[in-house]
Write an enzyme that holds these catalytic residues in place. Structure first.
Site, short mmCIF file in Angstrom:
data_model
loop_
_atom_site.label_atom_id
_atom_site.label_comp_id
_atom_site.label_asym_id
_atom_site.label_seq_id
_atom_site.Cartn_x
_atom_site.Cartn_y
_atom_site.Cartn_z
N GLU A 1 1.02 -1.09 -0.19
CA GLU A 1 -0.06 0.12 0.02
C GLU A 1 0.75 1.44 0.14
OE1 GLU A 1 -3.11 0.21 -0.35
OE2 GLU A 1 -3.63 -2.03 -0.24
N SER B 1 -59.58 -4.22 -5.29
CA SER B 1 -60.52 -5.06 -4.85
C SER B 1 -60.33 -5.73 -3.69
CB SER B 1 -61.07 -6.10 -5.89
OG SER B 1 -61.78 -5.51 -6.88
#
Length: 804
Positions: free
Chosen positions: A113, A484
């Site tokens: 890194e 409904s």
């Protein structure tokens, strides 16, 4: 005597001078220009940085979170059978002070890194130059972020790749370096970084991947863990050990080059065979449940909910929760297979060098996570009869033959660019019967919720197709028209006004002018467009006849109907007192519908839904505990007789009406419910129950639009309900409600004692004597979509409901 002239002839000197001029012109001057441009660029960059420091730096966020870093214990959520279904907060984090970090782990991280971490001031300018040269010669970009810059990004910035964000990242890094020591910065990085499998920090990662404390990891294991920060999914050794091993070997090489290890250590670690610790992942089927529990805890404890190590136990049973999630996903996928191909999800540029393709695909698919068994893939080659694609795991899939029928048009040269499947296209694939085929993630959404009718305990809750794609919980947050499926509550109100299951009502056309509606003329229709004349209330509900429901509501009064439905937990304001209420024109959530139908199921009691049973702290001390509700008269919403007769009517719906598939496929009579489809088929519903379980299914688009002319609640939602109930009812005996006091059975039909065929409303035989004349053609053409009948436009909830 003078000395002889030894100088070359004039012509020779001219040739030398000419050669020198050429050298100056073609070599020295370009180099000088390049140096000048470089100096100018450096000065320009310096000016930009100076301006940034002067303008942006004072406005950077405070670094309190770094200066007083306190790792938090996660909030954990469990099912009723103690299955971990969610973690919130700083997940799987075991804080390790930098002094306790093993050297081998620190060296591995630094090698890959930021090898110059202890030698730069937050920004590695040599690294920036190296990355720039690498990017100039490669198709893929290389980063130049130092560990300090990554800390700045992880704590304060988004992951978007923009120039402005990079400037902020650099300036924050410089600020951090001025406030913290190098060891403090590295400590933050190694405890904060996400490393896949829900692990944050290298201590948690060591436990997750190798099942051991960080202090005991080997050099080879440390190198494997150090490869995760770049792309945790791409380099996850549990998902793709081959790709992860390649990166691990590269990190070992970097450690050797930076003199962190010896040649002998390198060779030993290179040849070490790693053994992984596979921990059972958090159950993905209950993510909506976990999120709902998290929200409740946040309301109760605020931000402390994520720091106290709370354990929350819910009411859901994993067997039913898995069944609900799978049933809903299957129903939505079945519907979507009837829709046309919508095109690839994205297109990416693939490098020409095959060696770089695997990593490029893995990085690109980070933005397209798999959805259960539906995998994301990048197309490597596409022909009319063959497609080769690469999965995130590195596995290649070969799709041929009739499995390509669905996307046949997208594989031709004449296909629209946005629909065409070609090299670099991001597509979805699924394996069925050992064969891969191309599919797509549905854009339609849905919800399924199930309650214990006597306690209100949530037994299962699936709030959508995929929580990772859409965190909006449609069970509790989606306000939609019920269509409904709302009619039973109007019929329930009618029973109190003397209506009976045998009351005859005329199924004939109706028309209301603007004086009656208060707005535009309205001419409602039945779903099939047919009118069948007089029929009983029982048959009218079973066949979901709109004209019957409207006439019933008109007879009892819309105001009375509005007041009555509030007994079931509905909000009166969301159901205006108009005749359209008879067709479900109001707004409900699936949770409200399940709660309301539970009233019919349990004999007339209103029980509030409940999700959490117990909350403990990190030491398992009980902080809160709920007890199951015990039904008593203080909880009564409607008369037991009303609930009993309504169950009788709703049983007819599942026996011979619009939901007849329910009893036919589940093979038992103790099923009750109602289908619902709004006008233009924008919402599809089925709300059903047994004596002990009420479950509701809804399907529709988040931005309401037509599901299709032939799509109904009975065709879309009911199959999902049946699939779920197969599991929910497994091993349970048939149980039908017993007749309460105050009802009588005459000729096989149930009645209130005071409303029998001799005393109740026998029929609605005539029309209102003040009713207006039928609409003429001009009036019909002017009917607007305020009631969802005359326009293709729709409101936020879909259009006028009322279909079966």
């Amino acid at each position: 005597m003078s000395a002889p002239d030894t100088r070359p002839p004039t012509s020779s000197r001219s040739r030398v001078f000419s050669a020198d001029s050429w050298w100056i012109q073609w070599l020295v001057r370009p180099i000088a220009w390049l140096i000048g441009l470089g100096v100018a660029g450096a000065l320009g960059l310096a000016m930009v940085i100076s301006i940034g420091l002067a303008v942006i730096y004072p406005n950077l966020p405070p670094l309190d979170g770094l200066m007083d870093y306190r790792p938090k214990m996660p909030l954990r959520v469990y099912s009723a059978d103690a299955t971990l279904i969610g973690e919130f907060g700083e997940e799987k984090r075991n804080f390790q002070p930098i002094g306790q970090m093993p050297k081998v782990m620190k060296d591995a991280v630094l090698a890959i890194e930021d090898a110059r971490f202890y030698r730069h001031g937050g920004v590695d300018y040599i690294g920036v130059l190296r990355a720039g040269l690498a990017n100039f010669g490669e198709s893929r970009s290389q980063g130049a972020s130092t560990i300090t810059m990554q800390v700045a990004r992880n704590f304060y910035l988004s992951t978007e790749k923009t120039f402005s964000r990079k400037i902020y990242e650099i300036l924050l890094a410089l600020k951090i370096e001025g406030l913290l020591s190098k060891d403090q910065i590295l400590e933050l990085y190694m405890n904060q970084i996400y490393l896949g499998q829900r692990a944050y920090g290298f201590a948690a990662a060591a436990e997750t991947y190798f099942g051991k404390p960080l202090q005991k990891v080997t050099l080879a294991e440390a190198a494997m863990l150090a490869g995760l920060p770049k792309a945790p999914s791409a380099y996850n050794p549990l998902r793709n050990p081959k790709r992860a091993t390649v990166r691990q070997q590269y990190i070992l090489q970097r450690m050797l080059e930076n003199n962190f290890i010896t040649q002998e250590q390198y060779e030993e670690a290179r040849d070490e065979e790693l053994n992984y610790h596979v921990k059972a992942p958090i159950a993905p089927e209950a993510e909506y449940v976990a999120e709902a529990a998290r929200s409740l805890m946040y309301e109760q404890y605020g931000a402390d909910a994520y720091t106290r190590g709370l354990k929350v136990y819910t009411t859901v049973k994993m067997s039913e929760q898995i069944a609900a999630t799978r049933a809903l996903r299957k129903g939505l996928l079945d519907y979507d297979r009837r829709q046309p191909w919508r095109g690839p999800e994205a297109f990416i540029d693939l490098p020409a060098d095959p060696k770089h393709i695997d990593v490029r695909v893995a990085e690109a698919l980070e933005d397209h996570p798999d959805s259960d068994d539906i995998k994301a893939a990048v197309v490597l080659s596409a022909e009319p009869k063959r497609v080769v694609a690469l999965l995130q795991t590195g596995e290649s899939v070969d799709i041929q033959g009739d499995t390509l029928k669905f996307v046949a048009q997208a594989l031709t040269e004449k296909a629209q660019p946005k629909l065409q499947i070609r090299r670099g296209a991001v597509i979805r694939v699924v394996q069925a019967k050992e064969r891969w085929q191309i599919t797509q993630l549905p854009t339609v959404e849905g919800a399924l919720v199930s309650l214990d009718t006597h306690t209100g305990a949530v037994k299962a809750m699936a709030g959508g197709f995929d929580f990772d794609r859409n965190k909006f919980n449609h069970v509790t947050q989606a306000w939609r028209q019920p269509g409904s499926s709302f009619k039973p509550f109007i019929y329930s109100a009618a029973l109190e006004k003397g209506f009976m299951p045998t009351t005859m009502v005329n199924d004939s056309p109706l028309f209301f002018d603007s004086g009656v509606t208060g707005s535009q003329p309205w001419e409602p229709k039945n779903y099939d467009g047919k009118f069948e004349g007089p029929m009983t209330l029982r048959r009218g509900l079973a066949k979901s006849k709109n004209m019957i429901s409207i006439r019933v509501l008109r007879s009892i009064g819309a105001g009375y109907g509005q007041e009555w439905v509030t007994r079931f937990g509905f909000e009166g304001a969301k159901h205006p007192a108009y005749l359209t209420m008879a067709l479900g024109a109001g707004s409900v959530t699936p949770m409200q519908m399940a709660d309301a139908f539970a009233v019919f199921a349990n004999g007339g009691y209103r029980v509030n839904p409940a999700l959490v049973t117990k909350v403990t702290d990190a030491r398992d001390r009980v902080l809160a505990q709920s007890r199951p509700a015990v039904l008593d008269e203080s909880m009564r919403a409607i008369d037991a007789r009303n609930a009993f007769i309504m169950s009788s009517l709703l049983q007819e719906v599942t026996r011979s009406g619009t939901a007849a598939k329910a009893q036919a496929q589940l093979g038992r009579p103790d099923l009750y419910g109602k289908t619902g489809t709004t006008n233009d088929s924008m919402d599809a519903w089925f709300a059903g129950y047994t004596v002990r379980t009420a479950a509701v299914v809804w399907i529709g688009y988040d931005q309401p639009r037509k599901l299709g002319d032939r799509e109904t609640g009975g065709g879309l939602a009911l199959p999902v309900w049946i699939d779920y109930m197969r599991t929910a009812l497994k091993g349970t005996p048939v149980e039908e409600p017993t007749a309460p006091e105050g009802v009588v059975n005459i000729g096989g039909e149930w009645y209130y004692e005071e409303y029998t065929p001799a005393t109740g409303v026998r029929e609605l035989s005539g029309e209102d004597p003040h009713a207006p004349a039928p609409a003429n053609e001009d009036e019909k053409r002017n009917i607007l979509d305020l009631f969802g009948t005359g326009s293709s436009n729709s409101n936020a909830h879909g259009g006028l409901p009322g279909n079966p």
